[in-house]
Design a protein around this motif. Sequence first.
Motif, short mmCIF file in Angstrom:
data_model
loop_
_atom_site.label_atom_id
_atom_site.label_comp_id
_atom_site.label_asym_id
_atom_site.label_seq_id
_atom_site.Cartn_x
_atom_site.Cartn_y
_atom_site.Cartn_z
N THR A 101 0.87 -1.21 -0.10
CA THR A 101 -0.02 -0.05 0.04
C THR A 101 1.05 1.18 -0.03
O THR A 101 2.25 1.30 0.28
N ALA A 102 0.29 2.46 -0.29
CA ALA A 102 1.04 3.59 -0.31
C ALA A 102 1.65 3.84 1.11
O ALA A 102 2.75 4.36 1.37
N GLU A 103 1.02 3.52 2.21
CA GLU A 103 1.53 3.47 3.47
C GLU A 103 2.58 2.68 3.97
O GLU A 103 3.87 3.00 4.43
N TRP A 118 5.28 11.70 -0.58
CA TRP A 118 4.43 11.55 -1.65
C TRP A 118 4.58 12.81 -2.67
O TRP A 118 4.09 13.90 -1.87
N THR A 159 -1.04 13.41 -5.58
CA THR A 159 -2.15 12.64 -4.99
C THR A 159 -1.52 11.34 -4.30
O THR A 159 -0.61 10.58 -5.14
N ILE A 160 -1.84 10.94 -3.13
CA ILE A 160 -1.32 9.69 -2.59
C ILE A 160 -2.14 8.69 -3.28
O ILE A 160 -3.43 8.56 -3.21
N PRO A 161 -1.47 7.48 -3.84
CA PRO A 161 -2.49 6.57 -4.45
C PRO A 161 -3.18 5.45 -3.31
O PRO A 161 -2.72 5.16 -2.36
N GLN A 162 -4.17 5.32 -3.95
CA GLN A 162 -5.08 4.18 -3.19
C GLN A 162 -5.16 2.86 -3.56
O GLN A 162 -4.38 2.59 -4.61
N GLY A 163 -5.56 1.96 -2.77
CA GLY A 163 -5.47 0.58 -3.15
C GLY A 163 -4.11 -0.26 -2.78
O GLY A 163 -3.53 0.31 -2.20
N GLU A 164 -3.92 -1.30 -3.50
CA GLU A 164 -2.79 -2.16 -3.45
C GLU A 164 -2.09 -2.30 -4.63
O GLU A 164 -2.91 -2.35 -5.64
N ALA A 221 1.48 8.86 -9.61
CA ALA A 221 1.92 8.97 -8.24
C ALA A 221 3.35 8.68 -7.99
O ALA A 221 3.83 7.74 -8.41
#
Length: 459
Positions: free
Chosen positions: A15-17, A27, A30-35, A89
């Motif tokens: 994930t982005a995290e 980042w 935009t911080i990317p979402q999802g996996e 991103a």
Amino acid sequence: MHTSTTSTGDLTPWTAEDLKAATGGVWFGTIPQGEFKRILTDSRDAEAGDVFLALKGERFDAHQFLHQVQEQQCQVAIVEQVNERLDMAQLIVPDTRLALGALGTYRRRQYPNLKVIALTGSSGKTTTKEMLGAILSRLAPTLITRGNLNNDLGVPMMLLELCPQHEYAVMELGASHQGEIDYTSALVQPHVAGILNIGTAHLGEFGGREGICKAKSEIYQHVNGTAIVPAHDDFTGQIKNIAPQPQLSFGTGGDVYATQIQLYAQSAEFTLHTPHGQADVQLPFAGQHNVENALAATAFAIAIGINLSDIVAGLAQAKGAKGRLNFIQHQQYLFIDDTYNANPTSMRAAADVLTQQQGIKVMVVGDIGELGDDAVAEHQQLGQDLNTKQLDAVVAVGKYACAMAEGHDKIHAFSTQAEALPYLTNLIEKHQPQTMSFLFKGSRYTHMETLMADVMEKL
């Protein structure tokens, strides 16, 4: 049989995290979402759902391929410099090479129950790794270093392939400079780590065998369990002083050793002695050096708790890596493909294997690289040694061919493969219809497999 897997479906997603936590990056936009399914460094393979890591070296800069990976639907990149013109991103880090290491470390730490072996040495690394892979993958899914992914980039790339089902990992660590194995063994965090031998590979980079010993011994700095040491090496004393306790040694005079050794044309048999008993081994590998590799593999396996019966069964099933003493029968001719790489020690070991074969014996050798100022002297010494072996002819190809052939009527020197090919075909015609055995070997950059293929095509 369970083996290493690179199926993206098996990989633990990112994930982005995760990416930010692993690298400490920031980042942009935009911080990317999802996996995201995988992290890769080859722009040609990047696709939707991947993270592209833009490596930067002295002669290349993958940042120039960011536009290309975006066109391939890859939406996330890890970079040192942002490209504001792209709609993707981008995670900014100070050094993408170190970021790759940090990502490998992050993934490794997610599997605290994984049992990890790390090994290094001047020769035998790949074969010992394959033997260990055969032993362990019979028991459970095992991640095994692929090809030559054994440096400061390759090791973290392999760690990124760890999956929840992996119970073992066998990591080969190579060294082209001081400090490299310290770095990669810190990433790997091995339970068992060891050196196979100290030879003359990479002499040029390290200024001599003392330097090689120092570089290889860095593997012991991060071991969390047993240190494996060679019992019968010129540098055994130094290695034993550097390696932590507990130690397990292999080879003549060691904790793991062989007796009743029988060497055959394409295999070997011996009685294996260990602290946990003894057993007879049928090894599908030729040469005394491969008996040594099997002893090393046994020591590593014992150190992570593998039973002797499982070790014997695994060794019996082991297969050599491509280009490592592969036997190819072609009409009445045997071709031994040992072209994966070469150093002075492995050249002599290969010659011994060839002497065990049938018919007229011809060794075809390319240059050995990375010997630095010792290159001419090492090739001259190799020529002397090969000239004493029970071989009918040695065909030397390359820059150092003349150094090898100097004063030896058995050794024939050629500058190029194109010049050597007619000599080899004439040799075959001259000896027809006799059985002949050929062995081809050289450092990777010499591509001796090309000459071997050319000779086979002429038959």
